[in-house]
Design an enzyme around this catalytic site. Structure first.
Site, PDB file in Angstrom:
ATOM      1  N   SER A 175       0.826  -1.198   0.000  1.00  0.00           N
ATOM      2  CA  SER A 175       0.000   0.000   0.000  1.00  0.00           C
ATOM      3  C   SER A 175       0.870   1.263   0.000  1.00  0.00           C
ATOM      4  O   SER A 175       1.587   1.506  -0.962  1.00  0.00           O
ATOM      5  CB  SER A 175      -0.963  -0.032   1.195  1.00  0.00           C
ATOM      6  N   ASP A 227      -6.010  -3.252  -2.319  1.00  0.00           N
ATOM      7  CA  ASP A 227      -5.036  -2.975  -1.260  1.00  0.00           C
ATOM      8  C   ASP A 227      -4.508  -4.245  -0.588  1.00  0.00           C
ATOM      9  O   ASP A 227      -5.274  -5.053  -0.061  1.00  0.00           O
ATOM     10  CB  ASP A 227      -5.700  -2.082  -0.206  1.00  0.00           C
TER      11      ASP A 227
END
Length: 302
Positions: A43, A169
């Protein structure tokens, strides 16, 4: 002459705050003279790690962050489109508030090279494969979409399509992937920089409801609810690689200021705090040489 040591870096997820925090951390490593042999990121960590691994000058990247505008990474659809999707289509096919193409262009414009294969430093990006329901460690192909795939937070961003499969993510599976580089690159030491916020229970929920963009704060609660194996209650701690190779793992969890979505204020303070804390915490163990590795290993001896 001291033996040259291969040091790997793992950068955790952490939202917008993590982007500034990891940038400050890498600036600290540069100042301390630590040579990085491989990077893995998730991320926010994938964004910063990928930019650095591509060969982009860190100071240049830090200056770019200081002037970034929300529209460069966040392009939500209109309210009328949202209402139409919800009322007429009952939400079918509506997978996120913002598309990812603008954010991918922003990432691409800040890379010194465009593929994993041409990065001066080996790099791995952790994402969640929604199509297969599995964890994916990208290490080849076009960098920008695979970095964005790791950072496409559910609800906020639509999943990123790569080779016919959808990704989002990586933090939904794992906040940081230490095994991505440790044993693959025969490292002598691994440094994990953890910038994710951990709030649990009623206090965490109460805090989220008091913040601007409470929806984002609630997403953070869901993503970061589990503390990974390598964390303790210390600003710096020492572990061993779980893969069995015995490599020392140095874990840094800095105490950082808050930053709210979108990332309009507070980034510079987060970056400076992360840089200063990393310098202070790591300096006693530097330079990283053969003797330092031995010193770290002795910390694990009963």
């Amino acid at each position: 002459m001291a033996k040259k040591i291969k040091v790997g870096v793992v950068l955790s997820s952490g939202g917008g705050r993590g982007v500034f925090a990891h940038t400050g951390f890498l600036l600290a490593l540069e100042k301390l003279g630590v040579e990085i042999g491989a990077i893995a990121g998730c991320s926010a960590g994938a964004l910063v790690g990928g930019v650095y691994a591509s060969g982009t000058d860190l100071q240049q990247w830090a200056e770019r962050l200081a002037s970034v505008e929300t529209r460069e990474y966040w392009t939500p659809g209109s309210w009328s489109r949202f209402i139409w999707q919800m009322a007429v289509h009952k939400g079918r096919g509506y997978t996120g508030i913002s598309g990812s193409s603008t954010a991918i262009d922003f990432i691409r414009s800040n890379l010194a090279t465009q593929t994993f294969e041409t990065c001066p430093i080996p790099f791995y990006s952790l994402a969640t494969n929604l199509t297969q329901g599995s964890k994916t460690l990208f290490s080849s192909g076009d960098l920008a979409p695979r970095i964005m795939a790791s950072a496409a937070m559910p609800v906020l961003y639509r999943p990123v399509e790569i080779d016919g499969e959808l990704f989002s993510d990586g933090a939904t599976i794992e906040l940081a992937s230490t095994e991505a580089i440790c044993c693959r690159h025969k490292l002598d030491a691994l440094v994990v920089h953890h910038a994710s916020v951990c709030r649990e229970g009623p206090e965490g929920m109460a805090h989220a409801l008091q913040q601007p963009w409470s929806l984002v704060e609630i997403l953070y609660l869901l993503l970061y609810r589990k503390r990974p194996w390598y964390l303790s209650d210390k600003a710096i701690d020492f572990r061993q690689c779980q893969c069995g190779c015995g490599v020392p793992v140095v874990v840094i969890e800095p105490d950082l200021p808050e930053i709210t979505w979108p990332l309009s204020k507070g980034g510079a303070q987060v970056q400076m705090a992360a840089k200063q804390q990393a310098e202070a915490l790591l300096e006693p163990y530097l330079p990283i040489t053969g003797s330092t590795t031995h010193k770290l290993r002795t910390l694990f001896t009963p």
